[in-house]
Write a protein that holds these residues in place. Sequence first.
Motif, PDB file in Angstrom:
ATOM      1  N   ARG A 142       0.780  -1.259   0.058  1.00  0.00           N
ATOM      2  CA  ARG A 142      -0.060   0.024  -0.414  1.00  0.00           C
ATOM      3  C   ARG A 142       0.866   1.189  -0.033  1.00  0.00           C
ATOM      4  NH1 ARG A 142      -2.909  -3.133   3.670  1.00  0.00           N
ATOM      5  NH2 ARG A 142      -1.885  -2.057   5.539  1.00  0.00           N
ATOM      6  N   THR A 143       1.897   1.336   0.642  1.00  0.00           N
ATOM      7  CA  THR A 143       2.750   2.261   0.893  1.00  0.00           C
ATOM      8  C   THR A 143       3.497   2.553  -0.551  1.00  0.00           C
ATOM      9  OG1 THR A 143       3.171   2.175   3.247  1.00  0.00           O
ATOM     10  CG2 THR A 143       4.932   3.495   2.042  1.00  0.00           C
ATOM     11  N   ASP A 144       3.688   1.528  -1.038  1.00  0.00           N
ATOM     12  CA  ASP A 144       4.429   1.892  -2.607  1.00  0.00           C
ATOM     13  C   ASP A 144       3.549   2.103  -3.547  1.00  0.00           C
ATOM     14  OD1 ASP A 144       6.939   0.626  -1.569  1.00  0.00           O
ATOM     15  OD2 ASP A 144       6.544  -1.283  -2.285  1.00  0.00           O
ATOM     16  N   ALA A 145       2.240   2.017  -3.434  1.00  0.00           N
ATOM     17  CA  ALA A 145       1.225   2.471  -4.314  1.00  0.00           C
ATOM     18  C   ALA A 145       1.096   3.880  -4.197  1.00  0.00           C
ATOM     19  CB  ALA A 145      -0.173   1.677  -4.292  1.00  0.00           C
ATOM     20  N   ILE A 146       1.056   4.204  -2.462  1.00  0.00           N
ATOM     21  CA  ILE A 146       0.557   5.722  -2.380  1.00  0.00           C
ATOM     22  C   ILE A 146       1.969   6.509  -2.934  1.00  0.00           C
ATOM     23  CG2 ILE A 146       0.590   7.403  -0.503  1.00  0.00           C
ATOM     24  CD1 ILE A 146      -0.955   5.245   1.049  1.00  0.00           C
ATOM     25  N   VAL A 147       3.244   5.902  -2.607  1.00  0.00           N
ATOM     26  CA  VAL A 147       4.445   6.738  -2.894  1.00  0.00           C
ATOM     27  C   VAL A 147       4.495   6.760  -4.520  1.00  0.00           C
ATOM     28  CG1 VAL A 147       7.067   6.579  -3.107  1.00  0.00           C
ATOM     29  CG2 VAL A 147       5.764   6.258  -1.068  1.00  0.00           C
ATOM     30  N   SER A 148       3.897   5.887  -5.173  1.00  0.00           N
ATOM     31  CA  SER A 148       4.222   5.951  -6.699  1.00  0.00           C
ATOM     32  C   SER A 148       2.958   6.736  -7.334  1.00  0.00           C
ATOM     33  CB  SER A 148       3.840   4.756  -7.189  1.00  0.00           C
ATOM     34  OG  SER A 148       3.678   4.496  -8.868  1.00  0.00           O
ATOM     35  N   ALA A 149       1.952   6.903  -6.662  1.00  0.00           N
ATOM     36  CA  ALA A 149       0.810   7.741  -7.029  1.00  0.00           C
ATOM     37  C   ALA A 149       1.227   9.333  -6.657  1.00  0.00           C
ATOM     38  CB  ALA A 149      -0.304   7.732  -6.412  1.00  0.00           C
ATOM     39  N   LEU A 150       2.087   9.616  -5.626  1.00  0.00           N
ATOM     40  CA  LEU A 150       2.367  10.894  -5.332  1.00  0.00           C
ATOM     41  C   LEU A 150       3.649  11.493  -6.038  1.00  0.00           C
ATOM     42  CD1 LEU A 150       2.345  10.541  -1.242  1.00  0.00           C
ATOM     43  CD2 LEU A 150       0.898  11.929  -2.534  1.00  0.00           C
ATOM     44  N   GLY A 151       4.418  10.255  -6.510  1.00  0.00           N
ATOM     45  CA  GLY A 151       5.488  10.548  -7.312  1.00  0.00           C
ATOM     46  C   GLY A 151       4.983  11.226  -8.817  1.00  0.00           C
ATOM     47  N   THR A 152       3.630  10.537  -9.168  1.00  0.00           N
ATOM     48  CA  THR A 152       3.288  10.876 -10.324  1.00  0.00           C
ATOM     49  C   THR A 152       2.815  12.266 -10.156  1.00  0.00           C
ATOM     50  OG1 THR A 152       2.760   8.615 -11.040  1.00  0.00           O
ATOM     51  CG2 THR A 152       1.287  10.398 -12.102  1.00  0.00           C
ATOM     52  N   GLN A 153       1.966  12.391  -8.984  1.00  0.00           N
ATOM     53  CA  GLN A 153       1.354  13.837  -8.961  1.00  0.00           C
ATOM     54  C   GLN A 153       2.430  14.979  -8.827  1.00  0.00           C
ATOM     55  OE1 GLN A 153      -1.032  13.467  -5.298  1.00  0.00           O
ATOM     56  NE2 GLN A 153      -2.626  12.388  -6.195  1.00  0.00           N
ATOM     57  N   VAL A 154       3.576  14.662  -8.398  1.00  0.00           N
ATOM     58  CA  VAL A 154       4.833  15.735  -8.134  1.00  0.00           C
ATOM     59  C   VAL A 154       5.465  15.896  -9.298  1.00  0.00           C
ATOM     60  CG1 VAL A 154       6.993  16.057  -7.333  1.00  0.00           C
ATOM     61  CG2 VAL A 154       5.386  15.138  -5.624  1.00  0.00           C
ATOM     62  N   ALA A 155       5.361  15.069 -10.270  1.00  0.00           N
ATOM     63  CA  ALA A 155       5.905  15.166 -11.806  1.00  0.00           C
ATOM     64  C   ALA A 155       4.962  16.092 -12.365  1.00  0.00           C
ATOM     65  CB  ALA A 155       5.904  14.015 -12.278  1.00  0.00           C
ATOM     66  N   GLU A 156       3.428  15.821 -12.418  1.00  0.00           N
ATOM     67  CA  GLU A 156       2.469  16.683 -13.156  1.00  0.00           C
ATOM     68  C   GLU A 156       2.546  17.916 -12.409  1.00  0.00           C
ATOM     69  OE1 GLU A 156      -1.019  14.648 -12.277  1.00  0.00           O
ATOM     70  OE2 GLU A 156      -0.616  12.690 -13.667  1.00  0.00           O
ATOM     71  N   LEU A 157       2.538  18.272 -10.989  1.00  0.00           N
ATOM     72  CA  LEU A 157       2.757  19.600 -10.542  1.00  0.00           C
ATOM     73  C   LEU A 157       3.874  20.266 -11.227  1.00  0.00           C
ATOM     74  CD1 LEU A 157       1.583  19.029  -6.910  1.00  0.00           C
ATOM     75  CD2 LEU A 157       0.468  20.144  -8.706  1.00  0.00           C
ATOM     76  N   GLY A 158       4.995  19.507 -11.291  1.00  0.00           N
ATOM     77  CA  GLY A 158       6.357  20.251 -11.976  1.00  0.00           C
ATOM     78  C   GLY A 158       6.088  20.612 -13.260  1.00  0.00           C
ATOM     79  N   THR A 159       5.311  19.938 -13.937  1.00  0.00           N
ATOM     80  CA  THR A 159       5.066  20.352 -15.298  1.00  0.00           C
ATOM     81  C   THR A 159       4.187  21.471 -15.494  1.00  0.00           C
ATOM     82  OG1 THR A 159       5.304  18.035 -16.145  1.00  0.00           O
ATOM     83  CG2 THR A 159       4.161  19.247 -17.465  1.00  0.00           C
ATOM     84  N   GLN A 160       3.125  21.389 -14.528  1.00  0.00           N
ATOM     85  CA  GLN A 160       2.294  22.550 -14.436  1.00  0.00           C
ATOM     86  C   GLN A 160       2.854  23.845 -13.859  1.00  0.00           C
ATOM     87  OE1 GLN A 160      -1.033  21.616 -11.705  1.00  0.00           O
ATOM     88  NE2 GLN A 160      -1.817  20.114 -13.369  1.00  0.00           N
ATOM     89  N   VAL A 161       4.020  23.779 -13.155  1.00  0.00           N
ATOM     90  CA  VAL A 161       4.537  24.901 -12.581  1.00  0.00           C
ATOM     91  C   VAL A 161       5.503  25.414 -13.588  1.00  0.00           C
ATOM     92  CG1 VAL A 161       6.719  25.486 -10.975  1.00  0.00           C
ATOM     93  CG2 VAL A 161       4.469  24.563 -10.098  1.00  0.00           C
ATOM     94  N   LYS A 162       5.967  24.490 -14.491  1.00  0.00           N
ATOM     95  CA  LYS A 162       6.935  24.971 -15.475  1.00  0.00           C
ATOM     96  C   LYS A 162       6.062  25.663 -16.650  1.00  0.00           C
ATOM     97  CE  LYS A 162      10.491  23.448 -18.659  1.00  0.00           C
ATOM     98  NZ  LYS A 162      11.164  21.867 -19.340  1.00  0.00           N
ATOM     99  N   ALA A 163       5.014  25.032 -16.963  1.00  0.00           N
ATOM    100  CA  ALA A 163       4.149  25.865 -17.997  1.00  0.00           C
ATOM    101  C   ALA A 163       3.830  27.409 -17.376  1.00  0.00           C
ATOM    102  CB  ALA A 163       3.071  24.952 -18.196  1.00  0.00           C
ATOM    103  N   LEU A 164       3.315  27.287 -16.112  1.00  0.00           N
ATOM    104  CA  LEU A 164       2.800  28.675 -15.529  1.00  0.00           C
ATOM    105  C   LEU A 164       4.171  29.709 -15.391  1.00  0.00           C
ATOM    106  CD1 LEU A 164       0.713  30.025 -13.929  1.00  0.00           C
ATOM    107  CD2 LEU A 164       1.417  28.949 -11.777  1.00  0.00           C
ATOM    108  N   GLY A 165       5.241  29.090 -15.205  1.00  0.00           N
ATOM    109  CA  GLY A 165       6.500  29.975 -15.287  1.00  0.00           C
ATOM    110  C   GLY A 165       6.657  30.538 -16.369  1.00  0.00           C
ATOM    111  N   ILE A 166       6.296  29.544 -17.487  1.00  0.00           N
ATOM    112  CA  ILE A 166       6.658  30.275 -18.810  1.00  0.00           C
ATOM    113  C   ILE A 166       5.426  31.221 -19.039  1.00  0.00           C
ATOM    114  CG2 ILE A 166       6.210  29.707 -21.272  1.00  0.00           C
ATOM    115  CD1 ILE A 166       7.600  26.636 -20.636  1.00  0.00           C
ATOM    116  N   LYS A 167       4.104  31.027 -18.684  1.00  0.00           N
ATOM    117  CA  LYS A 167       3.173  31.911 -19.027  1.00  0.00           C
ATOM    118  C   LYS A 167       3.533  33.345 -18.406  1.00  0.00           C
ATOM    119  CE  LYS A 167      -0.593  28.768 -19.883  1.00  0.00           C
ATOM    120  NZ  LYS A 167      -1.741  28.010 -19.369  1.00  0.00           N
ATOM    121  N   ILE A 168       3.836  33.448 -17.058  1.00  0.00           N
ATOM    122  CA  ILE A 168       4.225  34.337 -16.418  1.00  0.00           C
ATOM    123  C   ILE A 168       5.354  35.079 -17.008  1.00  0.00           C
ATOM    124  CG2 ILE A 168       5.247  35.143 -14.285  1.00  0.00           C
ATOM    125  CD1 ILE A 168       3.651  33.073 -12.732  1.00  0.00           C
TER     126      ILE A 168
END
Length: 107
Positions: free
Chosen positions: A63-89
């Motif tokens: 269960r911990t591995d599944a949660i960590v994997s999901a969080l890793g995916t979310q962090v990667a997606e947030l990183g992409t969104q932050v980068k895109a937001l930075g470009i827009k700014i």
Amino acid sequence: MDRVEKRLDATLKIVQTGMKMLVKMEKENSEFRKETREFAAETREFKKETREAIHALIDAQMRTDAIVSALGTQVAELGTQVKALGIKIDRLVDGWIGGNGSGRGRR
């Protein structure tokens, strides 16, 4: 005859002593077998509890591995969104700086 009777009495005492020792040994052997059966039962119970604990630990780790994997995916997606937001700014700021007529570029 007296001599034979004394020898028979001595032999009888030896046999009686041997029988007492045999009874005592059988009692000790019986107690040992009982303790061995109790120990085997306790060992089986401990083995069962250990197995259950190991399986619970494995399940929790999965269960911990599944949660960590999901969080890793979310962090990667947030990183992409932050980068895109930075470009827009950056574009927005560049538009403000470039559109105010001052002629200065972005620093």
